[in-house]
Design an enzyme around this catalytic site. Sequence first.
Site, mmCIF file in Angstrom:
data_model
loop_
_atom_site.group_PDB
_atom_site.id
_atom_site.type_symbol
_atom_site.label_atom_id
_atom_site.label_comp_id
_atom_site.label_asym_id
_atom_site.label_seq_id
_atom_site.Cartn_x
_atom_site.Cartn_y
_atom_site.Cartn_z
ATOM 1 N N THR A 438 0.866 -1.179 0.000
ATOM 2 C CA THR A 438 0.000 0.000 0.000
ATOM 3 C C THR A 438 0.908 1.236 0.000
ATOM 4 O O THR A 438 2.123 1.115 0.127
ATOM 5 C CB THR A 438 -0.958 -0.004 1.226
ATOM 6 N N THR A 456 -4.233 1.578 -2.479
ATOM 7 C CA THR A 456 -3.653 0.242 -2.413
ATOM 8 C C THR A 456 -4.166 -0.669 -3.513
ATOM 9 O O THR A 456 -5.224 -0.411 -4.101
ATOM 10 C CB THR A 456 -3.991 -0.402 -1.047
ATOM 11 N N ASP A 480 -9.045 -9.568 2.295
ATOM 12 C CA ASP A 480 -9.247 -8.874 3.565
ATOM 13 C C ASP A 480 -10.534 -9.311 4.258
ATOM 14 O O ASP A 480 -10.778 -8.930 5.405
ATOM 15 C CB ASP A 480 -9.274 -7.356 3.355
ATOM 16 N N SER A 504 -7.608 -1.715 7.115
ATOM 17 C CA SER A 504 -6.842 -1.128 8.218
ATOM 18 C C SER A 504 -6.314 0.256 7.875
ATOM 19 O O SER A 504 -5.621 0.868 8.687
ATOM 20 C CB SER A 504 -5.648 -2.034 8.570
#
Length: 631
Positions: A438, A456, A480, A504
């Site tokens: 990312t 990302t 994810d 996140s």
Amino acid sequence: MKNTTPLVALLLLCASCSPNEKLAPIGAGGADRSDAGAAPDASEGDLFAQLPEIAPTATGQRGAAATVDLRGTLAAIEVLKRGGNAVDAAVAAAGVLGVTDPFSCGIGGGGFMLIYLADGDEVIALDHRETAPSRLEARLYYEDGAPVAFDELVTSGLSVGVPGTVRGWSDALRRYGTLGLGDVLQRAIQVAEAGFDVDETFFDQTQRNLSRFQAITSTKALFLGPDAKPWPVGTVFKNPDLAATYRLIAEGGERAFYEGQVAAAIVAAVKEPPVEPGSALDVRAGVLELSDLRDYETRVRPALSTTYRDYTIYGVGLPSSGGIAVAQALNLLEAYDMATLTPVEVHHRYLGASRLAFADRGAFLGDPEFVDAPVKGLLSKDYADSRRALIDLAAAPSAAAAPGDPYAFQSDPSPAPGSARAAKGGSAGPNDADDNETTHITVSDAAGNIVSYTCTIEYEGGNGVVVPGHGFLLNNELTDFTIPPDPSAPHPNVAEPGKRPRSSMSPTIVLKDGEPALALGSPGGSTIITTVLQILVYHIDLGLPIDEALSAPRLSQRNSGDGSTDAETAFLSAPEAEGLASLGHALSDAATLGGEIGAATALRFHGDGTVTAVAEPVRRHGGSAMVEQPR
């Protein structure tokens, strides 16, 4: 990408050169200037004509920018000097990073853009996170009753979410910018056409992905040389297919990406991955449809906020867990007078607060359009007071913490049917614990607008598949999602059609007394949260200048099952490491994270009207920070 040959006029490379060749200084040439909004040439003061030396810190006035790559930062500064605002500059930088940092971000992915608007004194979160295709079913992630191996799922069509980046850029510019896609993409087009010098970061990232890149025909053709090995350091790397794709978007807007030839090529690459004949790599097909691309929408959401001492901290909320987890940890830490504590005591509390925040993150958080997550309860100062006693000041735990009961701190303590209350767990989990990719862009302008932007394609190199003929990698964002061992187990982050996987990403903007004080963010998978948190603690509580807070050795506690904490090698040799070990902390070398945790960028705003831009000086071989008017 970092500039290893600062005096070479890379963007004036001869258009007749071969696609990827050994670096050599070549005279004038370059891209066609007929496009509206084209970047100025050297005679007009082209910032790219002779690349400056890289600096990870810069202080001055007016606008500022920091990214992982010199050219990305230059693109932002160029737009600012031409009269664009921070949103225009952030998109321009992201476009260039899609060329020079293609294994971390690009138009095949998504992100979260946090925007401070000076005129309205408001903070807005623009969510362009990828979504699950309409035909995706959680059962596709299981084989013979067990989850598909993570490595196999990453390199597959099943891991690809509907890309949100292009629509996110378009909506950001339309709502908050002053320029259009045709203007801000010109420099990215030029960089893709003229090429840039391969540095060690680019080489290393290619090398780490070599086996799967060799197995995908389109990826092999672009990112590997004739010997099917990474392009050597110093090679001029060009991406004419990406330049052409950018031109389509610049001329046709977002529809040129989400409909027509580009959309068709994306769907084909997902449903029939271009695998080398005879390859042993099992690349599963995905279920993406043209309608998924056509129907994709961004979300403009209110920024999430909390107070910490005399600061107001803004972040992004769900479907990112980043802003919530950072806020929770800060709420837990706020009761401690850090100035009276030893460094070991500060770190012990920092690790304990992060551990508890991750316990709740793992149990309760998911896409807010699918999950009734107890956000108000999680952010309650009273909830933090009730949880703080679990931070044992005398000893570190040797097991994961259990989630709390934030519903008791909601205005309505009764969760809705099907909500996350029944979910259990709390560890970061194997799906999001070891990704150090990312990228993060931090930009401000002379009017006071600020953008903190994390974008990302998820894993390093995304799903490994370059869209044939279009020069960009697809994301593997759907990894994810949480994949429980039992396919019937409930969880707020399980895969569902149209759902956005929990993230996140933690772009952050900090105000003090109503005025901008700080903006920051980082890459690093689930370590993004701890990186941002550690920088805030070091800067606000320990008083470190922002460049020192950002460059200091890091450690990351994400509620691991055995209680262990990832730590960079430099921290393991620090005096605090021995003190933490005496309290029972098990510090593990961050080898699975490539030895590094995060690669942050930040802006610090000063009372005299100046701003300091900061990028990593060492991680990923260092980033680039610049200001419009250096001091």
